[in-house]
Design a protein around this motif. Sequence first.
Motif, PDB file in Angstrom:
ATOM      1  N   PRO A  43     -10.909 -26.838  -4.980  1.00  0.00           N
ATOM      2  CA  PRO A  43     -10.543 -26.737  -3.509  1.00  0.00           C
ATOM      3  C   PRO A  43      -9.492 -26.719  -3.095  1.00  0.00           C
ATOM      4  O   PRO A  43      -9.194 -25.958  -2.027  1.00  0.00           O
ATOM      5  N   MET A  44      -8.630 -27.474  -3.432  1.00  0.00           N
ATOM      6  CA  MET A  44      -7.222 -27.297  -2.950  1.00  0.00           C
ATOM      7  C   MET A  44      -6.493 -25.993  -3.121  1.00  0.00           C
ATOM      8  O   MET A  44      -5.941 -25.591  -2.267  1.00  0.00           O
ATOM      9  N   GLU A  45      -6.828 -25.540  -4.411  1.00  0.00           N
ATOM     10  CA  GLU A  45      -6.062 -24.496  -4.539  1.00  0.00           C
ATOM     11  C   GLU A  45      -6.743 -23.193  -3.810  1.00  0.00           C
ATOM     12  O   GLU A  45      -6.003 -22.391  -3.088  1.00  0.00           O
ATOM     13  N   TYR A  46      -7.913 -23.277  -3.673  1.00  0.00           N
ATOM     14  CA  TYR A  46      -8.780 -22.382  -2.795  1.00  0.00           C
ATOM     15  C   TYR A  46      -8.159 -22.223  -1.346  1.00  0.00           C
ATOM     16  O   TYR A  46      -7.731 -21.058  -0.895  1.00  0.00           O
ATOM     17  N   ILE A  47      -8.054 -23.260  -0.688  1.00  0.00           N
ATOM     18  CA  ILE A  47      -7.744 -23.265   0.579  1.00  0.00           C
ATOM     19  C   ILE A  47      -6.283 -23.208   0.941  1.00  0.00           C
ATOM     20  O   ILE A  47      -5.658 -22.516   1.941  1.00  0.00           O
ATOM     21  N   THR A  48      -5.508 -23.653   0.069  1.00  0.00           N
ATOM     22  CA  THR A  48      -4.064 -23.373   0.009  1.00  0.00           C
ATOM     23  C   THR A  48      -3.730 -22.161  -0.170  1.00  0.00           C
ATOM     24  O   THR A  48      -2.252 -21.773   0.033  1.00  0.00           O
ATOM     25  N   ARG A  49      -4.203 -21.311  -0.971  1.00  0.00           N
ATOM     26  CA  ARG A  49      -3.927 -19.811  -0.982  1.00  0.00           C
ATOM     27  C   ARG A  49      -4.102 -19.007   0.253  1.00  0.00           C
ATOM     28  O   ARG A  49      -3.842 -17.981   0.426  1.00  0.00           O
ATOM     29  N   GLN A  50      -4.448 -19.961   1.323  1.00  0.00           N
ATOM     30  CA  GLN A  50      -5.164 -19.167   2.666  1.00  0.00           C
ATOM     31  C   GLN A  50      -4.233 -20.080   3.877  1.00  0.00           C
ATOM     32  O   GLN A  50      -4.726 -20.165   4.862  1.00  0.00           O
ATOM     33  N   SER A  51      -3.328 -20.877   3.444  1.00  0.00           N
ATOM     34  CA  SER A  51      -2.588 -21.828   4.328  1.00  0.00           C
ATOM     35  C   SER A  51      -1.446 -21.716   4.177  1.00  0.00           C
ATOM     36  O   SER A  51      -0.551 -21.871   3.113  1.00  0.00           O
ATOM     37  N   GLN A  52      -0.754 -21.345   5.518  1.00  0.00           N
ATOM     38  CA  GLN A  52       0.967 -21.478   5.193  1.00  0.00           C
ATOM     39  C   GLN A  52       1.447 -22.788   5.032  1.00  0.00           C
ATOM     40  O   GLN A  52       1.212 -23.940   4.997  1.00  0.00           O
ATOM     41  N   GLY A  53       2.760 -22.829   4.227  1.00  0.00           N
ATOM     42  CA  GLY A  53       3.439 -24.051   3.970  1.00  0.00           C
ATOM     43  C   GLY A  53       2.930 -24.369   2.495  1.00  0.00           C
ATOM     44  O   GLY A  53       1.956 -24.219   2.140  1.00  0.00           O
ATOM     45  N   ASP A  54       3.771 -25.320   2.227  1.00  0.00           N
ATOM     46  CA  ASP A  54       3.551 -25.954   0.854  1.00  0.00           C
ATOM     47  C   ASP A  54       2.848 -27.457   1.211  1.00  0.00           C
ATOM     48  O   ASP A  54       2.792 -27.933   2.156  1.00  0.00           O
ATOM     49  N   PHE A  55       2.023 -27.641   0.080  1.00  0.00           N
ATOM     50  CA  PHE A  55       1.170 -28.879   0.494  1.00  0.00           C
ATOM     51  C   PHE A  55       1.116 -29.965  -0.902  1.00  0.00           C
ATOM     52  O   PHE A  55       0.988 -29.487  -2.036  1.00  0.00           O
ATOM     53  N   CYS A  56       1.377 -31.141  -0.467  1.00  0.00           N
ATOM     54  CA  CYS A  56       1.496 -32.343  -1.777  1.00  0.00           C
ATOM     55  C   CYS A  56       0.405 -33.367  -1.351  1.00  0.00           C
ATOM     56  O   CYS A  56       0.265 -33.668  -0.039  1.00  0.00           O
ATOM     57  N   ILE A  57      -0.712 -33.481  -2.102  1.00  0.00           N
ATOM     58  CA  ILE A  57      -1.594 -34.711  -1.695  1.00  0.00           C
ATOM     59  C   ILE A  57      -1.075 -35.664  -2.787  1.00  0.00           C
ATOM     60  O   ILE A  57      -0.958 -35.813  -3.924  1.00  0.00           O
ATOM     61  N   LEU A  58      -0.969 -36.736  -2.072  1.00  0.00           N
ATOM     62  CA  LEU A  58      -0.374 -38.053  -2.471  1.00  0.00           C
ATOM     63  C   LEU A  58      -1.588 -39.097  -2.901  1.00  0.00           C
ATOM     64  O   LEU A  58      -2.202 -39.438  -2.069  1.00  0.00           O
ATOM     65  N   ASP A  59      -1.482 -39.814  -3.883  1.00  0.00           N
ATOM     66  CA  ASP A  59      -2.365 -40.953  -4.274  1.00  0.00           C
ATOM     67  C   ASP A  59      -1.636 -42.319  -4.033  1.00  0.00           C
ATOM     68  O   ASP A  59      -0.466 -42.373  -4.161  1.00  0.00           O
ATOM     69  N   GLN A  60      -2.297 -43.157  -3.473  1.00  0.00           N
ATOM     70  CA  GLN A  60      -1.742 -44.597  -2.985  1.00  0.00           C
ATOM     71  C   GLN A  60      -2.305 -45.526  -3.982  1.00  0.00           C
ATOM     72  O   GLN A  60      -3.352 -46.018  -3.802  1.00  0.00           O
ATOM     73  N   ARG A  61      -1.269 -46.182  -4.565  1.00  0.00           N
ATOM     74  CA  ARG A  61      -1.924 -47.177  -5.658  1.00  0.00           C
ATOM     75  C   ARG A  61      -0.491 -48.044  -5.960  1.00  0.00           C
ATOM     76  O   ARG A  61       0.622 -47.631  -5.943  1.00  0.00           O
ATOM     77  N   ASP A  62      -0.456 -49.364  -6.318  1.00  0.00           N
ATOM     78  CA  ASP A  62       0.517 -49.988  -6.568  1.00  0.00           C
ATOM     79  C   ASP A  62       1.636 -50.256  -5.679  1.00  0.00           C
ATOM     80  O   ASP A  62       2.764 -50.380  -5.996  1.00  0.00           O
ATOM     81  N   GLY A  63       1.185 -50.085  -4.372  1.00  0.00           N
ATOM     82  CA  GLY A  63       2.393 -50.244  -3.386  1.00  0.00           C
ATOM     83  C   GLY A  63       3.173 -48.975  -3.271  1.00  0.00           C
ATOM     84  O   GLY A  63       4.168 -49.090  -2.620  1.00  0.00           O
ATOM     85  N   ASN A  64       2.610 -48.012  -3.848  1.00  0.00           N
ATOM     86  CA  ASN A  64       3.805 -46.706  -3.777  1.00  0.00           C
ATOM     87  C   ASN A  64       2.862 -45.301  -3.459  1.00  0.00           C
ATOM     88  O   ASN A  64       1.323 -45.566  -3.661  1.00  0.00           O
ATOM     89  N   LEU A  65       3.465 -44.405  -3.398  1.00  0.00           N
ATOM     90  CA  LEU A  65       2.652 -43.125  -3.489  1.00  0.00           C
ATOM     91  C   LEU A  65       2.993 -42.207  -4.457  1.00  0.00           C
ATOM     92  O   LEU A  65       4.324 -42.417  -5.246  1.00  0.00           O
TER      93      LEU A  65
END
Length: 264
Positions: free
Chosen positions: A144-166
């Motif tokens: 799903p991420m690759e499918y839609i970001t092949r169709q969306s301008q700009g770079d994308f990073c999805i961050l997981d939040q755990r242990d008080g950090n990203l």
Amino acid sequence: MGITFRKETFRDDFTFKNSPEHIRRFPFPFHEDAYMYAVNIEPHVVGPRGSVLENLIDVDEHYVAEMQDRALVLAEDPLRCQSLPHMTLAGWDLLELLMEQQALGYPEHFTLTRDGDRWRWINRPLGIDDTFTFGDTSTLPYGPMEYITRQSQGDFCILDQRDGNLWMDAGMVTTQADWSLDFDIGMNFFEWHAPVPLAHEKGIFVRALKFLTNIQQGKPARRLNWTMTINPRLDTSPENYHKWGPDRATVTPENVGDKVHLRV
């Protein structure tokens, strides 16, 4: 009235050019003549009509050409897009967000229809008309991420939040300014920002992390990031330094106005 998409390149012959209308809406990142690293974060709310902030997700005249360039980068190096196994659900969240906002802001170019989990997505500029089951990766040609970001301008990073950090655990990064998703995947916020000079000593990243980990649902934020690039090249990754690094030696007082580009 729809967007007139430009036919242009960001490599080889570099035919990229901004129209006068696009120059007028350019988000100039400096409020004064001096610049220093800052946590220049503000609420991401809709801005004036005709500006890059008119819609929460911007689509502009370079959309089709940028997506074509992204496809070329991915064909050469598929590792520019990665998602760790636990991030698939977040990829569906991103797909929903981008489809909703593109269809809302540009209905003449994008259409999203939903019948329960059965979704149909029409992307007219790229000639895409797909029906899929939301949540079922097997019904899409990519995750799903690759499918839609092949169709969306700009770079994308999805961050997981755990242990008080990203943690940078997923991303589509094909237009980066000399950093590598393949190197940074799985790193935390301080680790992937380690090469940035001065900002650590000033405590900027500590403040930025505190802000980011406290963003509330439904209250997005934004900041302007920028870099200088020689020639209108999108892919200035370390993996391809041998292609763009030598460009720096070609700048002269006579051609600096043509070769040096500000990217925001």
